[in-house]
Design a protein around this motif. Sequence first.
Motif, PDB file in Angstrom:
ATOM      1  N   ARG A  64       0.802  -1.218   0.000  1.00 25.54           N
ATOM      2  CA  ARG A  64       0.000   0.000   0.000  1.00 25.54           C
ATOM      3  C   ARG A  64       0.833   1.265   0.000  1.00 25.54           C
ATOM      4  O   ARG A  64       0.300   2.364   0.197  1.00 25.54           O
ATOM      5  CB  ARG A  64      -0.955   0.021   1.199  1.00 25.54           C
ATOM      6  N   LYS A 112      -5.312   8.261   7.985  1.00 28.11           N
ATOM      7  CA  LYS A 112      -5.205   6.836   8.269  1.00 28.11           C
ATOM      8  C   LYS A 112      -3.811   6.319   7.949  1.00 28.11           C
ATOM      9  O   LYS A 112      -3.069   7.001   7.249  1.00 28.11           O
ATOM     10  CB  LYS A 112      -6.260   6.076   7.458  1.00 28.11           C
ATOM     11  N   ARG A 125      -2.441  -8.554   7.790  1.00 27.42           N
ATOM     12  CA  ARG A 125      -2.592  -7.198   8.309  1.00 27.42           C
ATOM     13  C   ARG A 125      -3.586  -7.062   9.456  1.00 27.42           C
ATOM     14  O   ARG A 125      -3.510  -6.121  10.228  1.00 27.42           O
ATOM     15  CB  ARG A 125      -2.980  -6.239   7.190  1.00 27.42           C
ATOM     16  N   MET A 135      -8.547   7.275  11.271  1.00 31.50           N
ATOM     17  CA  MET A 135      -8.860   5.854  11.188  1.00 31.50           C
ATOM     18  C   MET A 135      -7.803   5.047  11.942  1.00 31.50           C
ATOM     19  O   MET A 135      -6.614   5.120  11.622  1.00 31.50           O
ATOM     20  CB  MET A 135      -8.902   5.415   9.718  1.00 31.50           C
ATOM     21  N   TYR A 145      -5.482  -1.742  11.525  1.00 39.01           N
ATOM     22  CA  TYR A 145      -5.807  -3.155  11.727  1.00 39.01           C
ATOM     23  C   TYR A 145      -4.875  -3.875  12.703  1.00 39.01           C
ATOM     24  O   TYR A 145      -5.232  -4.856  13.322  1.00 39.01           O
ATOM     25  CB  TYR A 145      -5.685  -3.896  10.389  1.00 39.01           C
ATOM     26  N   SER A 197      -9.085  -0.265  -2.001  1.00 37.26           N
ATOM     27  CA  SER A 197      -9.892   0.905  -1.640  1.00 37.26           C
ATOM     28  C   SER A 197      -9.261   2.206  -2.127  1.00 37.26           C
ATOM     29  O   SER A 197      -9.917   3.238  -2.154  1.00 37.26           O
ATOM     30  CB  SER A 197     -10.094   0.958  -0.127  1.00 37.26           C
TER      31      SER A 197
HETATM   32  C1  BGC Z   1      -8.910  -0.048   4.147  1.00 35.96           C
HETATM   33  C2  BGC Z   1      -9.167   1.415   4.411  1.00 35.96           C
HETATM   34  C3  BGC Z   1     -10.406   1.853   3.687  1.00 35.96           C
HETATM   35  C4  BGC Z   1     -11.555   0.975   4.134  1.00 35.96           C
HETATM   36  C5  BGC Z   1     -12.876   1.332   3.484  1.00 35.96           C
HETATM   37  C6  BGC Z   1     -10.121  -0.909   4.416  1.00 35.96           C
HETATM   38  O1  BGC Z   1      -9.944  -2.183   3.920  1.00 35.96           O
HETATM   39  O2  BGC Z   1      -7.819  -0.484   4.908  1.00 35.96           O
HETATM   40  O3  BGC Z   1      -8.068   2.205   3.993  1.00 35.96           O
HETATM   41  O4  BGC Z   1     -10.661   3.212   3.895  1.00 35.96           O
HETATM   42  O5  BGC Z   1     -11.268  -0.370   3.828  1.00 35.96           O
HETATM   43  O6  BGC Z   1     -12.906   0.946   2.175  1.00 35.96           O
END
Ligand code: BGC
Length: 755
Positions: free
Chosen positions: A157, A190, A201, A234, A237, A390
């Motif tokens: 990412r 985030k 993760r 945010m 995980y 995403s």
């Molecule tokens: C991702 C986030 C994303 C969220 C909503 C998650 O899997 O880690 O970055 O904003 O999904 O789609």
Amino acid sequence: MLKALFFTIVLAGSPATEDKDLKLNESNVKEIVNAMTVEEKCELIVGGRAEMFKPKAYKKVKAPGAAGVINEIPRLGVPATVLADGPAGVRIRPHRPGDDRTFFCTGFPIGSLISSTWNTEMVEEAGRTMGSEAKEYGVDVLLTPGINIHRNPLCGRNFEYYSEDPLLSGKIAASMINGIQSNNVGTSLKHYAANNQETNRLVNNSIVSERALREIYLRGFEIAVKESQPWTIMSSYNYINGEHASQSYRLLTEILRDEWGFEGVVVSDWGAGYDEAAQVAAGNDLLQPGYDYNYHNLLNAVQSGKLSMEDLDRSVERILRLALKTNRYQGYEYSEAPDLAANAEASRKIAEEGIILLENDDKSLPIATDRKIALFGVTSYDFIAGGTGSGDVHRPYVVDLKQGLDAAGYSLDEDVKAFYEEYMADEKMRCDRINGDNGWQIDRERAIEVTHKELIEKAALTADCAVITFGRVFGEGKDRNYYYSYLLSEDEQRLLETVSKAFHKQGKKVNVILNIGGLVDVYSWKDMADAILLCWLPGQEGGNAVASVLSGKVNPSGHLPSTISKDYWEEPSAGNFPILYADKPFNYSFYRQLDGRVRDLIKNIDYTNYEEGIYVGYRYFNTFRKKAIAYPFGHGLSYTDFGFDQMGVEEAEGGWKVQVRVTNKGEVAGKDVVQLYVKAPRKGLDKPERELKGFAKTPVLAPGESYVAEIFISKESLASFDEAAEAWRLEPGTYTFIAAQNSLDNSQKTKVHIR
Ligand code: BGC
């Protein structure tokens, strides 16, 4: 048992108030909280469920395809709040059943390109455009920016993220947030925090020292919170030192709110954590996307007394205050028709600003538009606009390099073009069949690279130069593979070697374009190319943006946000990153332990040791292995030359005002970046050779023109985190302020004494 029964009797049932006129407004938030039933409170905290699981819940929400929603409570005038990804633009579905209209969104460049601009004003402008698009589509919170540190080049990412340096990450993020939020659209900074790998993760445990956390992994968040107050943050995980990030009171309340003054809502990453009560008690206010089990667990926790009503109410109040800020609450009538043409221009503009000229031997670039180009590489004919997952966007189109060069007026070698067009027609069909169109494939199938020796040799006689594009696309849920993704493949090497040999034999130049989401090896092959342009994944206008730079219409001014080392195995985290598993079909990332126990079985899978500590990126290379750098952090060439002089440092309130004169010494107009590094005395605490403490991008300077860049360095930013004292400490001694063009450069220096 008795206690549980008591709570059940008191809390369940009819609304605490029957006042039909009571509706949410700025001054009655507490009253609304008191009027809510415990079920309503839990409904608010637990998101409106993922669309895929509860399509009906979404019928009322006007942005299908958005990642999440906060439930509405109509009887109390609480509107729904819509949350949509992401870092490269608004991610909603482009088509709706029974509706002929389309709902495409502008595909902006990826995060790593955005930070490569080193241009906070332009980033803010891009944010304003992204935010306006969100507003017109009825999105209340855009789930961006992502600022996890580029700890290792193979993190899947990294493309969404900004840099290996926390100052650059934090400043760029603050500008992006300020831009987006100027539309009354919220953001979600985030993933908080130390979420630097995708493998496993959901449960990987990042084992990281307090000092590295504070100075590297939290610092960017701190800067962004203080300078832009994102509406939401945010939580991530992963676990940090055995504690789940979304359940850490210290992280989400003591550090984030008490120390930094964060005033917004903390939202869990989608499905993160395993103990709802612990999350809310820690200060994680909102659980997204919200599953039925989250709701029941939370309700049970309150009813059994495991979670106090006070903790629940605190999060409810924060969410209500978030709802109050939205355009939706204010009754804004969104058009669902943003000005996509104007926004495409904005996307192109920032793409052009972030493209980095890595190499330009013998002025191979720019290429005059009356030259004939032989355009090689499957990616030239199928440009990559953005990453997967995403962070992807449903954009209306992607301009590939062939189209970009055509539009810029170049003539392309017809035989080469015809060959690729025919080959790519089949290859694209094959790939589309495998990929589908939902954008979630982690590894998108891409056309296989091809080398046609006779064609290349013929083109070397007739064309003026060669351009080859190499591409890499990947995304959320998986890390990259060293062999297949970091190194050039055998097919790619064969193409480069053949083109390089044929064109160089004719005295003609070979230019390589890297259309990549994350760094690749460059060192082993760079001598085969005359110019190398790193254009990242530049968004939907990519081909046009690259053509502008190739032709010189735009003088490149992007600079590396992360170091390119000579060899992956020199990376400070090479031994503590899960690359060995990345090619396995089962990528571990969806394996989870619902009981929340941390496993310590497999290194780099169950847990990851951040052994390098604060020595990430150039902090490591500059201090210990300068020789291992292929292109230093901050590197970026221009078609002109710049010189720095007349550096001045003046004491100012809370720090120093630094001035540096930048002069364009070449023959074409261009922009430069002044990077201000500070070398601290290495007495008590261990210190990297230097650290970036400020930067400034110049406006366009005409040949011969000078500009005085001004950078403020706060005293506080020179402190290091002293683990023994559990506090920041500014050491007395002599500090060297260095105005530089990259992390190895020493253009101008001034000594500053701190007593
Ligand atoms: C991702 C986030 C994303 C969220 C909503 C998650 O899997 O880690 O970055 O904003 O999904 O789609």
